[in-house]
Design an enzyme around this catalytic site. Structure first.
Site: not given
Length: 447
Positions: A76-77, A145, A147, A215, A217, A289
């Site tokens: 997703h990111h 990281q 997601h 960013h 969704h 977000m």
């Protein structure tokens, strides 16, 4: 498991468990360092997984380019952070769940962020993100990281990551990130919902913003950022982005020098038409977000390498947003398709392609850009032409309403003016609802 115990484990591993955390060597004959997830298996939907790489404590380095090995079908990111220390569970576990545990211990700064099959980023000449060494950088670890919105198919592992171009030569300017955030709250069945955030810059050393990434969704329709003059109440557009396009760092309308006392306003706009439930701010795919990442360069000796900001706007700032702030950029079918499907399979590649592989979006710098993009669309796509016309008409209508509102407010404070203002607001809201209803219908059923 207590936070105290996790901190103790993190300190122990940061001190004694260097074997599996070491930064990999560059590819032979290059300055390219490959950072990859170590074949992770997300255990649930909306899983956040981190892996860390320990930098050489004696060698200061500068990142000059980011290339991505990843696809939106899988991730997703992705965020690359620079950390003073890291959380991890054991020396035998090179990754950990960082949705329930923290990404870093000690100081943390964001170095890069990616989503929706976006391209990489090459920094301007003489600019680099400073990491490692014994100097001013507090970045001792790099943490990737990822997601994962959904679990992987059975039997599959993930190796999403980044290729970093790194030099040991000190750069004249250090790169940094200014992260601006807002917390959207979106009722159902709303044509337009705005989430605004305002940021008075506090850095004593000027920063020079040259690229931004937005960013949001699934409900996000457009995100804008403006440089705001609190004395004249004037605004200048810095970036207008569609969060449904590849979420790369795109160039700003020009290079912006921002110093202490200057202000930046951001606005995230959403449409919840067709959604029956309330949407809140959060990290899962079902939440929303509102983030704007601004990449800048600044003085290498005295500049700040990371800043974050997000305050409720005051009444004067609220009035400063232009009428066309809710207008999405012209449609771009190439970018819309690329954001969903991309054209890379990172699991089958050993090295990423160059930035030029990505179809770049050109920031709207002149009025002719919309006409140029419209000319590139298939002439048989009459609904797209209709949407472009509707957008242009709506923006003109909103500008007229705003102008009328400003003139009548300044001329008199009589009750008649108040009535006229209230009527103008109702008319503006109705036009917004009609416009967004039409746009939503087109996107949902005709695109």
């Amino acid at each position: 498991m207590s936070l105290w115990f996790l901190s103790l484990v993190a300190f122990y591993c940061a001190t004694f468990c260097d074997g599996y955390l070491q930064m990999p060597p560059p590819l032979p004959g290059t300055n390219t360092y490959q950072l990859r997830m170590p074949g992770v298996v997300p255990e649930r939907d909306d899983d956040y997984i981190c892996t860390a790489f320990k930098l050489d404590p004696e060698k200061e380095m500068y990142i000059t380019q980011f290339r991505v090995e990843g696809t939106a079908e899988r991730a997703h990111h992705m965020i690359l952070s620079g950390c003073a220390g890291v959380f991890t569970s054991s020396p035998d576990t090179p990754s950990w769940n960082c949705g329930s545990h923290a990404t870093c211990t000690g100081s943390t700064r964001i170095l890069y962020a990616w989503a929706k099959n976006a391209a990489g980023t090459r920094l301007p000449p003489s600019v680099g993100f400073r990491i490692g060494g014994t100097g001013k950088s507090r970045v001792k670890y790099l943490v990737v990281q990822v997601h994962y919105a959904t679990k992987l198919p059975p039997g599959e592992r993930d190796y999403t990551g980044l290729d970093l171009e790194i030099t040991f030569e000190p750069q004249k300017y250090i790169a940094g990130i200014l992260l601006m955030v807002a917390s959207p709250e979106i009722p159902p069945h709303q044509a337009v919902v705005n989430s605004d955030s305002c940021c008075p810059l506090d850095s004593t050393v000027p920063i020079n913003v040259f690229a931004t990434r937005v960013h949001a969704h699934a409900l996000g329709t457009v995100i804008t950022a403006y440089k705001y003059d609190p004395k004249t109440h004037g605004t200048e557009l810095m970036i207008k982005g569609n969060p449904q396009w590849p979420q790369a760092f795109y160039p700003t309308t020009r290079e912006f020098s921002v110093a202490k006392g200057d202000e930046i306003l951001i606005r995230c706009t959403y449409s919840s038409l067709g959604k029956d439930t309330y949407t809140r701010s959060g990290g899962s795919g079902a939440d929303e977000m509102c983030n704007v990442y601004m990449m800048y360069y600044t003085d290498a000796d005295n500049g700040t390498e990371f800043q974050s900001c997000g305050y409720v706007c005051n009444p004067e700032q609220n009035k400063a947003y232009p009428a066309d702030s809710i207008e999405p950029p012209p449609r771009n079918p190439v970018l819309e398709a690329y954001a969903i499907h991309g054209k890379r399979n990172h699991q089958l590649r050993t090295n990423s392609s160059d930035v030029q592989d990505h179809p770049e979006i050109i920031t709207q710098k002149r009025k002719g850009d919309a006409a140029e993009q419209k000319a590139n669309v298939d002439q048989s796509s009459s609904p797209q032409v209709a949407v472009a016309a509707a957008v242009a008409q709506e923006v003109d209508n909103q500008r007229q309403v705003v102008n009328v509102d400003q003139e009548t407010t300044s001329s008199s404070k009589s009750s008649q003016v108040a009535d006229d203002n209230e009527k103008a607001i109702r008319q503006q809201k109705q036009r917004e609802d009609n416009f967004w209803s039409f746009l939503f219908f087109y996107r949902r059923f005709l695109s």
